[in-house]
Design an enzyme around this catalytic site. Sequence first.
Site: not given
Ligand code: NDP
Length: 468
Positions: A55, A188, A52, A448, A184, A443, A47
């Site tokens: 980022k 982002e 976070c 709102e 995410y 407002h 983080c």
């Molecule tokens: P996420 O789980 O959000 O997303 C992973 C993405 O990769 C999904 O779109 C998934 O597809 C895709 N994916 C996974 N495996 C494959 C594959 N073999 N081939 C193709 N596509 C694939 O993970 P992130 O890496 O983006 O982030 C990790 C975690 O960190 C998040 O789950 C979140 O909890 C946390 N995070 C939170 C943030 C915030 O609060 N703002 C910011 C950044 C991270 P599908 O959806 O189809 O499974």
Amino acid sequence: MTTAATTYDYDLFVIGGGSGGVRAGRVAASLGKKVAIAEEYRFGGTCVIRGCVPKKLFVYASQFPEHFEDAAGYGWSVGESSFDWGKLIAAKDKEIDRLEGLYRRGLENAGAEILATRAELVDAHTVRLVATGKTVTADRIVIATGGTANPHEALPGHELCITSNEAFHLETLPKSILIAGGGYIAVEFANIFHGLGVETTLIYRGKEILSRFDIDMRRGLHAAMEAKGIRIILTDVIDDVAKNPAGGLTARTKGGETLQVETVMLALGRDPHTKGLGLEAAGVKTDARGAIIVNEYSRTNVDNIYALGDVTDRVQLTPVAIHEAMCFIETEYRGNPTSPDHDLIATAVFSQPEIGTVGLSEEEAAKKFADVEVYRAEFRPMKATLSGRSERTIMKLIVNAGDRKVVGAHILGHEAGEMAQLLGITLKAGCTKDDFDRTMAVHPTASEELVTMYKPSYLLKNGERVDG
Ligand code: NDP
């Protein structure tokens, strides 16, 4: 004054100095426990060090070009502007150093012993400090080693790609980037790089980005990103990545596209960081993904060993890890068994515009309740009137008609993350739609709308949409 359990070196040994580990170690030490905390990299964890916090600093940096453009509509003439990636990285690194210092000082002030080393389990009560080879013992052990970016080793050329780890330390800003994933991090960073002037393409295997979010948020953000100039390729994946003669990379997709880019970034989820931790030696069980299996009190199958945060793959969010750590403290050191509450977690995607959300999506509510009311507003935010920017804000409340409770709230628009935090309180408190209706509006604000959507936009009956 610290206490050590009779036969052990420490009352508590924490492996991992991220959000969950630092909180558990610091509070246990402040309660007089003899605590050691080992971290192999930097205190603060994903983080603070490469997640976070940096980022969000990047998000701010990437928003300025739009601010400069918008200023004209308000009478300002902004002179020529330029961006220096090196300056941003240096400023970001300085801030991260400051925050890491705060984490360390917090631990020291509480009386915890900081160990700059990787630590591995030898047995249920013994930990080996890899830097020195020394072993130490502890009454209780907390594993809070977090997660690591999925390197996607099955992809030919994956070693040429970066993950979010490297994105925070690129020597130069690439001219073009292809980002794989629709979660995410992918979303982002696509917005960050695009905002900083990088030609950005996102490729995702599904039919729409952000699979776990409400469909209006997904479609609305997709449209906004494309309108800005981010290319989004859906239902496709990268087949292989190779160096090209121009010094960049060639990515070929299953769908038959060939993309020439400077950088390819993989954002395909994060794996629990458990490899080589000695879990087998201590008898700690993991699931098929390597995540540590815990009970409702974050206790593993080994009585004195606990696991918190991303390493348990429950909900991969910083505040969740911190909450789990506080529940561990309540349960183990305050005699008040408390299990973490993972229901109704408000969250934000720091895309541009942001998504702020809490509770059930329309689709989830339709599966759960027989009668659902959907309140939906879509409008141009006030700031866009003079700036001339064509952008839309979407707000949605999902109501279980059975008991009138608001079970989901979703916002796409400026400061949606800030709004989600406050909406989180209302949903947690079990507020009904009538509570929203009798709340006076502030407002003029965007939020709102949340208290002035008096009539449902449509109803869902047994999962089927009925226009109201
Ligand atoms: P996420 O789980 O959000 O997303 C992973 C993405 O990769 C999904 O779109 C998934 O597809 C895709 N994916 C996974 N495996 C494959 C594959 N073999 N081939 C193709 N596509 C694939 O993970 P992130 O890496 O983006 O982030 C990790 C975690 O960190 C998040 O789950 C979140 O909890 C946390 N995070 C939170 C943030 C915030 O609060 N703002 C910011 C950044 C991270 P599908 O959806 O189809 O499974």
